[in-house]
Write an enzyme that holds these catalytic residues in place. Structure first.
Site, PDB file in Angstrom:
ATOM      1  N   MET A 128       9.091  -1.451 -10.583  1.00  0.00           N
ATOM      2  CA  MET A 128      10.484  -1.203 -10.948  1.00  0.00           C
ATOM      3  C   MET A 128      11.059  -2.462 -11.597  1.00  0.00           C
ATOM      4  SD  MET A 128      11.655   1.100  -7.745  1.00  0.00           S
ATOM      5  CE  MET A 128      11.123  -0.133  -6.602  1.00  0.00           C
ATOM      6  N   HIS A 181     -20.934  15.379  -5.307  1.00  0.00           N
ATOM      7  CA  HIS A 181     -22.180  15.174  -4.575  1.00  0.00           C
ATOM      8  C   HIS A 181     -22.575  13.711  -4.572  1.00  0.00           C
ATOM      9  CE1 HIS A 181     -26.609  15.078  -4.226  1.00  0.00           C
ATOM     10  NE2 HIS A 181     -26.388  15.985  -3.296  1.00  0.00           N
ATOM     11  N   ARG A 192      18.329  -6.722  -8.472  1.00  0.00           N
ATOM     12  CA  ARG A 192      16.907  -6.589  -8.114  1.00  0.00           C
ATOM     13  C   ARG A 192      16.604  -5.253  -7.440  1.00  0.00           C
ATOM     14  NH1 ARG A 192      15.539 -11.802  -4.615  1.00  0.00           N
ATOM     15  NH2 ARG A 192      13.471 -11.390  -5.469  1.00  0.00           N
ATOM     16  N   SER A 235     -19.089  22.411  16.562  1.00  0.00           N
ATOM     17  CA  SER A 235     -18.870  21.271  15.686  1.00  0.00           C
ATOM     18  C   SER A 235     -18.292  21.829  14.390  1.00  0.00           C
ATOM     19  CB  SER A 235     -20.192  20.542  15.430  1.00  0.00           C
ATOM     20  OG  SER A 235     -19.971  19.475  14.548  1.00  0.00           O
ATOM     21  N   CYS A 268     -17.961  17.345  12.037  1.00  0.00           N
ATOM     22  CA  CYS A 268     -19.015  16.580  11.372  1.00  0.00           C
ATOM     23  C   CYS A 268     -18.919  16.649   9.852  1.00  0.00           C
ATOM     24  CB  CYS A 268     -20.382  17.048  11.840  1.00  0.00           C
ATOM     25  SG  CYS A 268     -20.731  18.752  11.418  1.00  0.00           S
ATOM     26  N   GLY A 305       5.954  -4.870  -9.053  1.00  0.00           N
ATOM     27  CA  GLY A 305       6.076  -4.810 -10.505  1.00  0.00           C
ATOM     28  C   GLY A 305       6.351  -3.431 -11.079  1.00  0.00           C
ATOM     29  N   TYR A 355     -14.865  14.471  19.755  1.00  0.00           N
ATOM     30  CA  TYR A 355     -15.412  13.383  18.938  1.00  0.00           C
ATOM     31  C   TYR A 355     -15.344  13.723  17.455  1.00  0.00           C
ATOM     32  CZ  TYR A 355     -19.563  16.281  18.331  1.00  0.00           C
ATOM     33  OH  TYR A 355     -20.411  17.306  17.997  1.00  0.00           O
ATOM     34  N   ARG A 413       7.797 -10.884   2.311  1.00  0.00           N
ATOM     35  CA  ARG A 413       7.265  -9.565   2.690  1.00  0.00           C
ATOM     36  C   ARG A 413       5.904  -9.785   3.346  1.00  0.00           C
ATOM     37  NH1 ARG A 413       6.575  -7.868  -3.565  1.00  0.00           N
ATOM     38  NH2 ARG A 413       5.397  -9.690  -4.172  1.00  0.00           N
ATOM     39  N   LYS A 440      12.847  -5.806   0.092  1.00  0.00           N
ATOM     40  CA  LYS A 440      13.420  -7.063  -0.391  1.00  0.00           C
ATOM     41  C   LYS A 440      14.766  -7.331   0.283  1.00  0.00           C
ATOM     42  CE  LYS A 440      12.277  -7.627  -4.666  1.00  0.00           C
ATOM     43  NZ  LYS A 440      12.399  -7.121  -6.036  1.00  0.00           N
TER      44      LYS A 440
HETATM   45  P1  ADP Z   1       9.773  -8.079  -8.333  1.00  0.00           P
HETATM   46  O1  ADP Z   1      10.008  -7.061  -7.270  1.00  0.00           O
HETATM   47  O2  ADP Z   1       9.182  -7.529  -9.544  1.00  0.00           O
HETATM   48  O3  ADP Z   1       9.084  -9.294  -7.778  1.00  0.00           O
HETATM   49  P2  ADP Z   1      12.194  -9.618  -8.142  1.00  0.00           P
HETATM   50  O4  ADP Z   1      13.475  -8.940  -7.848  1.00  0.00           O
HETATM   51  O5  ADP Z   1      11.563 -10.301  -7.009  1.00  0.00           O
HETATM   52  O6  ADP Z   1      11.221  -8.555  -8.800  1.00  0.00           O
HETATM   53  O7  ADP Z   1      12.524 -10.613  -9.321  1.00  0.00           O
HETATM   54  C1  ADP Z   1      11.707 -10.976 -10.390  1.00  0.00           C
HETATM   55  C2  ADP Z   1      11.700 -12.500 -10.536  1.00  0.00           C
HETATM   56  O8  ADP Z   1      13.000 -13.021 -10.701  1.00  0.00           O
HETATM   57  C3  ADP Z   1      11.099 -13.173  -9.326  1.00  0.00           C
HETATM   58  O9  ADP Z   1      10.270 -14.211  -9.735  1.00  0.00           O
HETATM   59  C4  ADP Z   1      12.294 -13.690  -8.602  1.00  0.00           C
HETATM   60  O10 ADP Z   1      11.994 -14.833  -7.857  1.00  0.00           O
HETATM   61  C5  ADP Z   1      13.282 -13.999  -9.731  1.00  0.00           C
HETATM   62  N1  ADP Z   1      14.643 -13.867  -9.252  1.00  0.00           N
HETATM   63  C6  ADP Z   1      15.236 -12.746  -8.792  1.00  0.00           C
HETATM   64  N2  ADP Z   1      16.485 -12.985  -8.371  1.00  0.00           N
HETATM   65  C7  ADP Z   1      16.713 -14.301  -8.576  1.00  0.00           C
HETATM   66  C8  ADP Z   1      17.827 -15.169  -8.320  1.00  0.00           C
HETATM   67  N3  ADP Z   1      18.944 -14.707  -7.759  1.00  0.00           N
HETATM   68  N4  ADP Z   1      17.702 -16.447  -8.665  1.00  0.00           N
HETATM   69  C9  ADP Z   1      16.559 -16.912  -9.224  1.00  0.00           C
HETATM   70  N5  ADP Z   1      15.478 -16.157  -9.487  1.00  0.00           N
HETATM   71  C10 ADP Z   1      15.539 -14.850  -9.147  1.00  0.00           C
HETATM   72 MG    MG Z   2       9.549 -10.430  -6.345  1.00  0.00          MG
END
Ligand code: ADP
Ligand code: MG
Ligand code: MG
Length: 904
Positions: free
Chosen positions: A104, A464, A93, A788, A855, A102, A875, A342, A25
């Site tokens: 962390m 198996h 974040r 083999s 094999c 999702g 191979y 990403r 990120k």
């Molecule tokens: P995840 O890795 O679980 O997607 P994110 O860090 O991307 O977590 O954030 C979770 C949500 O919060 C996402 O929908 C993201 O767009 C929103 N979000 C995070 N930072 C900001 C920000 N600075 N302003 C507005 N929305 C944010």
């Molecule tokens: Mg996100």
């Protein structure tokens, strides 16, 4: 050393530092900032700090750096953190080097203290301020203070009930105010402390907790499953908040720069007007498409200027990252912000299409295209499919029976059969069958072959059932512990549902789901073109792209790819997928066929060598016929045939009913038969009277097999082709075992050549599957034409694990980290792999041009293939349906070896 990196206003300190340091990120935000894409300003604390936090160190070491980054952020955002009038709010974040969606935590709206709330309300509206505040309190309460989330959820549900409304958005400022008060009470009651109202305390609490979320239970198990190293750690990004929920000129959404399911070059995404980040993913309201769909509800129609800007961003991102991107965006009062980018996760279908398209668009080289398709994903293109809508409907109707391990990808639907015999009978009546067993054994092969899909309640991914099903390219779900099978009464039970013989089951081997009743399936297009030849390549774009990727793979790979194939049909499939030969033809599988098993049993039960010879004489023409078929299919390509390997008792019946039937058929008493079965039974069949031991003590069995092979080869050679048989002696551990059987083979070959007046080129080699054979590889290499590595047995014998029983402790071993992974799925590099390397080296030292292959099941496993490439094998051989996977994996191994990163 610098550990905190700012970004904002077109300048990013961390640009180019990469995901390892900044997390996915943080790296994406830095790159986007540097590209001039609109990103709210912020800073990222690098991943190395996470390890300190895990170790229990304080955050003091980065305090000064964070403070000065915060000053810079305040400058970029033109607002002050903690200001009472117009406060800067931030999000904290998480972001690891590898995507862990999702797993962390992230906290929004930090800095919205009790004091700042009024000022913020002046600027943004009172209702809005209270809504942001209640989100902050509940997120902070959950993530930092560890107050159960459900407490906040209960409170908001009650608030809605009291107000007589159904959605959060309908709560008034007044009601939200009461809700905030309630939330603060919940925190006080559960933590015995008030909610922190100091902005710095909120910020540091959040930073610490987000670092700690690296170590939460679900993140740990996700890493285990996806083999992400514990040492990597997460980075933490602190970023100015932007709001998609300030009114109707605001929105938030997610988008893929191309369709992640099909790979089509279409901008694909969803948005919600007047909403905050999480709302789209959380499914609070039904989102709308971003691109016009004719229904008038798209972002393209609602905010054409922003949409046009998004299209530019899409182009810039694809140009920069040279791959399909998955983005998060927010629109605040008509202004677009990108919050994340990403490389987008995609299906196998999309991966292949996107790789080809990016190459055609001249953005990536062929080699890069190969690194964009995970070899494993190709199996999705081969598997029959349940149309997605059908499955969703079945689940909605409550027809989901259970979930197991997805051992053999694909979709299968048929009538439940609870024994192999019933499966065969039902199939003969023209029914599609799902074979349901607690677990399978070699006796079940025919039933498995007759079935559309296989379901077991026990066993793991290398049981198996799993191995054989994958070999057959069959859909298979194993280890489905939720179901109880009673084969005596031919029914199964799970969650109060009962399924009896003949009732329909639908099994999804790609996801592990088992559904009661019938779901329609269709064969994949690739199979229709390559194997069934029912569809022309010109009519299938999917096939053409699949074939292109594999052609490119063939241009760069060094490792040969052969198939394990036992029948002419297997050989046909192997050829269709581009196998360059057969690396393992297991002759015993032919013995199980209906007409033959009787003759095989006669041979085993015969009291005299003459009796044995008589029975074998019946088997000879049948085996010859099989080999003729295989040689014809394979043409000039080498075919490695392994002489009989399993112990004889595997061919005799065990069940009382089957015992009675066989006794009758053989014209002997049931007691004599039982005595024979007992006499042959072994304490440890894996280490028993099998392989070359059998060949040396019952010479007529191997002789008849060798004769069948050469007679077939000569017959096919007569037809103008030049087959190249390779006779493979199994289970050699002593040099003399090999030399004696080699003498026998040469003698029989020359007999046949003399009798027929024709000759063919052939080779005699051995499997290296007993550790002792690897140790004696120089001596064996001096007299063998090829090696083999039979890595299934080699793994069993090196570890002293039985592959069929490992399920009782392997899961615990993996859980506890005693073993890093299942050594039957991926070769044990440290141990078994060393035997392979040493055996190869010693064998080649004795004979320079010794051909060396593998094999075992590992021949189709990409990680193992990489190892075999590096070890210098000639191979790999794998099941026919894995040949495409092996071709691509071999190419990627060659590319990785040449220095282009595998994840590039
Ligand atoms: P995840 O890795 O679980 O997607 P994110 O860090 O991307 O977590 O954030 C979770 C949500 O919060 C996402 O929908 C993201 O767009 C929103 N979000 C995070 N930072 C900001 C920000 N600075 N302003 C507005 N929305 C944010
Ligand atoms: Mg996100
Ligand atoms: Mg073996």
């Amino acid at each position: 050393m610098k550990r905190v990196f700012s970004f904002g206003n077109g300048v990013a300190e961390g640009a180019g530092l990469g995901k390892e340091t900044l997390g996915g990120k943080g790296a994406g935000l830095a790159e986007m900032t540097a590209l001039g894409i609109p990103v709210p300003p912020g800073f990222t604390i690098e991943t190395s700090v996470c390890a300190d936090v895990s170790r229990g160190a304080s955050l003091d070491g980065i305090r000064a750096e964070v403070e000065s980054a915060l000053v810079r952020l305040e400058h970029d955002a033109d607002k002050r953190f903690g200001d009472a009038e117009d406060p800067l709010l931030v999000s904290v974040r998480s972001g690891a080097p590898a995507s862990m969606p999702g797993m962390m935590d992230t906290i929004l709206n930090l800095g919205l203290t009790h004091e700042a709330k009024a000022g913020f309300g002046h600027a943004a509206g009172e209702r809005f301020a209270r809504d942001c505040r209640r989100r902050l309190i509940s997120m902070y309460g959950d993530v930092v203070l560890k107050v159960p989330k459900s407490k906040f959820e209960d409170a908001i549900t009650q608030a809605k009930l009291r107000a007589g409304v159904t959605s959060d958005a309908q709560l008034s400022a007044q009601e939200l105010r009461a809700l905030c008060t309630r939330y603060l009470q919940i925190i006080k009651k559960n933590t015995k402390r008030p909610f922190p109202e100091d902005p710095r305390a909120q910020l540091w609490g959040a930073i610490g907790a987000v670092f700690q979320s690296w170590d939460n239970e679900r993140a740990r198990s996700y890493r285990r499953l996806n083999r992400i190293p514990e040492t990597w750690g997460t980075a933490v990004t602190v970023q100015a908040m932007v709001f998609g929920n300030l009114g109707d000129d605001c929105a938030t959404g997610v988008a893929f720069t191309r369709n992640p399911a099909t790979g089509e070059k279409a901008f694909y995404g969803e948005f919600l007007a007047n909403a905050q980040g999480e709302d789209v993913v959380a499914g609070i309201r039904t989102p709308h498409p971003i691109s016009a769909s004719g229904r008038g509800d798209s972002l393209e129609e609602a905010m054409p200027a922003v949409y046009a800007q998004l299209l530019k961003v899409r182009e810039a991102l694809e140009k920069n990252f040279r791959d399909m991107q998955d983005i998060e965006f927010t629109i605040e009062r008509g202004k677009l912000y990108i919050l994340q980018t990403r490389n987008g996760k995609r299906t196998g279908f999309a991966a292949v299409r996107i790789a080809c398209d990016f190459h055609d668009e001249k953005r990536i080289t062929k080699k890069e295209a190969l690194t964009r398709v995970d070899p494993e994903q190709l199996s999705q293109l081969l598997a029959p499919v349940f149309p997605a809508s059908e499955k969703e409907r079945a689940v909605a109707e409550g027809r989901l029976l259970a979930r197991g391990l997805p051992a053999g990808p694909g979709a299968a639907c048929g009538r439940a059969a609870f024994s192999a015999e019933r499966a065969v009978e039902m199939a003969q009546h023209g029914d599609a069958v799902i074979l349901v067993r607690a677990e399978t054994s070699p006796e079940d092969i025919l039933g498995m072959a007759a079935s559309q899909g296989i379901l077991t309640s026990r066993g793991g991914m290398t049981s198996h059932a799993a191995v054989v099903a994958r070999g057959m390219g069959k859909c298979c779900v194993v280890g489905c512990g939720e179901i109880t099978i009673d084969s005596r009464y031919a029914h199964l039970m799970a969650h109060g549902k009962t399924v009896t013989e003949g009732e329909y089951l639908s099994v999804d081997g790609t996801t592990g789901e088992v559904v009661v009743g019938k779901l329609p399936t269709r064969p994949s297009e690739v199979i229709q073109v390559a194997v069934e030849e029912k569809l022309k390549p010109a009519d299938s774009r999917l096939y053409r792209q699949f074939a292109r990727i594999l052609e490119w793979a063939d241009e760069v790979r060094r490792l040969g790819v052969r198939a394990n194939a036992d029948t002419p049909r297997d050989a046909h499939v192997a050829r269709a997928f581009g196998a360059e030969g057969i690396g393992l033809c297991r002759t015993e599988h032919m013995f199980f066929e209906e007409a033959r098993i009787t003759a095989v049993r006669e041979m085993i039960l015969a009291e005299t060598p003459e009796g044995r010879k008589k029975a074998l004489a019946k088997i000879l023409p049948m085996q010859r016929g099989d080999f003729v078929g295989i040689f014809r299919e394979m043409g000039e390509r080498p075919v490695t045939i392994r002489l009989l390997d399993p112990p004889l008792h595997e061919f005799l019946p065990r069940e009382p009913k089957a015992l009675a039937a066989t006794a009758k058929e053989m014209g002997i008493s049931i007691d004599v038969l039982k005595g024979k079965v007992e006499g042959l039974s072994e304490a440890n069949p894996m280490l028993g009277h099998r392989g070359c031991r059998l060949g040396l003590t019952h010479p007529e069995i191997y002789e008849i097999q060798v004769r069948a092979i050469f007679e077939a080869a000569v017959e096919v050679a007569h037809g103008g082709r030049t087959p190249v048989p390779e006779i493979m002696i199994p289970l050699v551990g002593a040099v003399a075992e090999f030399t004696r059987l080699r003498e026998m083979t040469d003698r029989v070959a020359h007999d046949v050549f003399r009798e027929t007046g024709r000759r063919v080129t052939y080779r005699v080699g051995t499997m290296i599957e007993i550790p002792r054979a690897a140790l004696l590889a120089s001596e064996i290499g001096a007299v063998a034409d090829f090696f083999s590595f039979g890595t299934n047995d080699l793994t069993q014998m090196t570890f002293g694990f039985s592959r069929d029983d490992i399920g009782s402790f392997l899961p615990q071993y993996l859980e506890a980290g005693i073993l890093p992974y299942d050594p039957f799925a991926t070769i044990d590099f440290a141990g078994v792999g060393q035997l392979v390397a040493m055996g190869t080296q010693r064998g080649r030292a004795a004979k320079k041009n010794l051909k060396v292959g593998i094999c075992g099941e590992h021949g189709g496993d990409p990680a193992s293939i990489q190892f075999f490439h590096e070890t210098g094998l000639d191979y790999v051989s794998c099941s026919p349906y894995r040949v495409p996977i092996a071709r691509l994996a071999a190419a990627r191994a060659a590319i990785a070896g040449a220095g282009l990163s595998r994840t590039a």
